[in-house]
Design an enzyme around this catalytic site. Structure first.
Site, PDB file in Angstrom:
ATOM      1  N   HIS A 144       0.819  -1.215   0.000  1.00 49.09           N
ATOM      2  CA  HIS A 144       0.000   0.000   0.000  1.00 49.09           C
ATOM      3  C   HIS A 144       0.854   1.266   0.000  1.00 49.09           C
ATOM      4  O   HIS A 144       0.489   2.284  -0.593  1.00 49.09           O
ATOM      5  CB  HIS A 144      -0.924   0.003   1.219  1.00 49.09           C
ATOM      6  CG  HIS A 144      -1.747   1.244   1.368  1.00 49.09           C
ATOM      7  ND1 HIS A 144      -2.696   1.621   0.449  1.00 49.09           N
ATOM      8  CD2 HIS A 144      -1.749   2.208   2.340  1.00 49.09           C
ATOM      9  CE1 HIS A 144      -3.258   2.758   0.842  1.00 49.09           C
ATOM     10  NE2 HIS A 144      -2.701   3.139   1.976  1.00 49.09           N
ATOM     11  N   ASN A 184       3.452  10.183 -11.276  1.00 48.67           N
ATOM     12  CA  ASN A 184       3.199  11.317 -10.396  1.00 48.67           C
ATOM     13  C   ASN A 184       3.426  10.823  -8.974  1.00 48.67           C
ATOM     14  O   ASN A 184       2.778   9.862  -8.551  1.00 48.67           O
ATOM     15  CB  ASN A 184       1.764  11.824 -10.528  1.00 48.67           C
ATOM     16  CG  ASN A 184       1.475  12.375 -11.910  1.00 48.67           C
ATOM     17  OD1 ASN A 184       2.355  12.880 -12.581  1.00 48.67           O
ATOM     18  ND2 ASN A 184       0.223  12.286 -12.331  1.00 48.67           N
ATOM     19  N   HIS A 195      -0.629   4.261  -2.917  1.00 44.86           N
ATOM     20  CA  HIS A 195      -0.003   3.056  -3.458  1.00 44.86           C
ATOM     21  C   HIS A 195       1.024   3.430  -4.538  1.00 44.86           C
ATOM     22  O   HIS A 195       0.705   4.188  -5.457  1.00 44.86           O
ATOM     23  CB  HIS A 195      -1.075   2.144  -4.059  1.00 44.86           C
ATOM     24  CG  HIS A 195      -0.623   0.748  -4.285  1.00 44.86           C
ATOM     25  ND1 HIS A 195      -1.181  -0.333  -3.644  1.00 44.86           N
ATOM     26  CD2 HIS A 195       0.349   0.240  -5.073  1.00 44.86           C
ATOM     27  CE1 HIS A 195      -0.583  -1.442  -4.037  1.00 44.86           C
ATOM     28  NE2 HIS A 195       0.357  -1.119  -4.913  1.00 44.86           N
ATOM     29  N   HIS A 197       2.662   3.709  -7.781  1.00 43.08           N
ATOM     30  CA  HIS A 197       2.197   3.341  -9.118  1.00 43.08           C
ATOM     31  C   HIS A 197       2.515   4.462 -10.098  1.00 43.08           C
ATOM     32  O   HIS A 197       2.852   5.579  -9.720  1.00 43.08           O
ATOM     33  CB  HIS A 197       0.689   3.085  -9.119  1.00 43.08           C
ATOM     34  CG  HIS A 197      -0.139   4.325  -8.966  1.00 43.08           C
ATOM     35  ND1 HIS A 197      -0.252   5.013  -7.773  1.00 43.08           N
ATOM     36  CD2 HIS A 197      -0.893   5.034  -9.861  1.00 43.08           C
ATOM     37  CE1 HIS A 197      -1.029   6.067  -7.928  1.00 43.08           C
ATOM     38  NE2 HIS A 197      -1.420   6.112  -9.192  1.00 43.08           N
ATOM     39  N   GLN A 199       1.532   5.604 -14.555  1.00 36.53           N
ATOM     40  CA  GLN A 199       0.513   5.488 -15.586  1.00 36.53           C
ATOM     41  C   GLN A 199       1.151   5.513 -16.973  1.00 36.53           C
ATOM     42  O   GLN A 199       2.318   5.882 -17.118  1.00 36.53           O
ATOM     43  CB  GLN A 199      -0.495   6.644 -15.472  1.00 36.53           C
ATOM     44  CG  GLN A 199      -1.222   6.706 -14.139  1.00 36.53           C
ATOM     45  CD  GLN A 199      -2.145   7.903 -14.050  1.00 36.53           C
ATOM     46  OE1 GLN A 199      -3.166   7.955 -14.727  1.00 36.53           O
ATOM     47  NE2 GLN A 199      -1.802   8.867 -13.212  1.00 36.53           N
TER      48      GLN A 199
END
Length: 377
Positions: A144, A184, A195, A197, A199
């Site tokens: 997380h 970002n 979390h 991550h 894109q």
């Protein structure tokens, strides 16, 4: 050590889900199905043309329904559990899936579907088209919290492999003109999930930033990227240099913290890089990100952006480049885009690039020394 493995699945509503297993993974190769009830996907967003600039603005109203900073037990990027029917059914190393509320989505039949790049380049009043393309989410870890900087070298290499794989796959989709992987990081940047991550956007047009770069290349008349690399490698703004990559603070940095990374040979995008180039990038990028976080006592917000050549043109001119920028100018100070920057696009830099480079080199050196000390028996 084995090889990074790709495993393709589908979510209950038909969206693609791809698992990328680390070369040294301990996971079972079998993954469970998405047990959620099938749901209708939102309609593809529309985009409208700004007649003053010719640029297209995607209007994606479904994004208003996104979850914002949920608690860990409701994390939509965590492996699914009975209490949390998330986007990813099984435990994973790295996972990529189609965004549920994308800014660019699948083409739908209708009179306002784009007719190709030539149609989008033309300028006129009241022009509207479907936002054809694709948006994917890249989950760096099942945890997380955390960051790309704190991943193992093996996991970082898996992330790089996922970027390269998806660049190739999205570039092959009909109507896609440019593919943009990015991360970002931090609430100051506007992230809505803790979390770790990133894109990937696949656009139906060549983005405004890249279009301006193409005009600059045409005006320059020489080998722009080769000359930039040679110029920067001779400067005191170099941060890291390997056999295949150089990281540096650019001569005319806009942001308080800005780092560019260029490959030493011409490649148009991540899909064109070799295994050796991906291996070295993983090592250098991990050191860079740890140095960025070592600047202050708290993690540094940033945008890390892969600038890649358009899919169908200028691939011999536009070289792959990573650009990492942060608005953080001091421990408790951020640079905001005010009148000159926001309205006119005329940046005013707060910190000399040479000063920023010296600070970053010192931070990277400190991290390297601390890691060596920790590794000693």
């Amino acid at each position: 050590m084995g090889q990074i493995t790709k495993r393709a699945y589908r979510l209950s509503d038909g969206r693609d889900l791809i698992y990328f297993d680390d070369a040294d993974t301990t996971l079972d190769p079998e993954r469970g199905p998405d047990l959620r009830e099938p749901a209708a996907r939102p309609l593809t967003a529309t985009m409208r043309q700004d007649v003053l600039t010719g640029e297209w603005i995607s209007i994606a109203a479904a994004r208003q329904n996104r979850v914002v900073l949920p608690p860990s037990h409701l994390d939509p990027l965590a492996p699914a559990s009975p209490e949390n029917p998330s986007e990813i059914p099984s435990l994973y190393d790295v996972a990529v899936f189609e965004n549920k509320s994308p800014s660019f989505g699948p083409a739908l039949s209708g009179p306002d579907a784009p007719e190709g790049l030539a149609d989008l380049v033309r300028v006129g009043l009241g022009r509207s088209r479907q936002s054809v393309g694709r948006c994917e989410v890249v989950c760096f870890s099942p945890e997380h919290t955390g960051s790309l900087a704190r991943l193992s070298l093996s996991r970082m290499r898996t992330v790089v492999e996922a970027w390269a794989d998806r660049t190739a796959a999205l570039s092959a989709l009909p109507g896609v003109e440019q593919v943009f992987p990015f991360e970002n990081r931090g609430e100051a940047i506007g992230v809505t999930l803790h979390h770790p991550h990133g894109q990937i956007y696949a656009y139906p047009y060549i983005t405004p930033r890249t279009a301006q770069l193409i005009r600059t290349i045409e005006d320059y008349g020489g080998n722009l990227f080769e000359d930039i690399l040679s110029f920067e490698q001779k400067s005191d703004r170099v941060l890291l240099r390997g056999e295949h990559w150089t990281a540096f603070v650019p001569f005319a940095a806009r942001w308080p913290l800005e780092v560019h990374m260029l490959p030493h040979r011409h490649v148009p995008d991540l899909a064109a890089t070799t295994d050796d180039e991906r291996d070295e990038f993983s090592r250098l990028y991990s050191r860079l990100l740890r140095g960025v976080d070592a600047l202050y006592d708290t993690p540094t917000p940033y945008i890390s952006a892969w600038h890649q050549a358009p899919v169908h043109s200028h691939r011999e001119d536009v070289r792959l480049m990573l650009q990492l920028t942060s608005p953080r100018r001091e421990e408790n100070k951020l640079k905001y885009l005010a009148g000159s920057e926001a309205a006119m696009g005329a940046f005013i830099a707060d910190i000399p690039p040479e000063t920023a480079a010296a600070r970053l080199r010192a931070a990277i050196d400190k991290v390297d020394i601390d890691q060596k000390a920790t590794a000693q028996p």
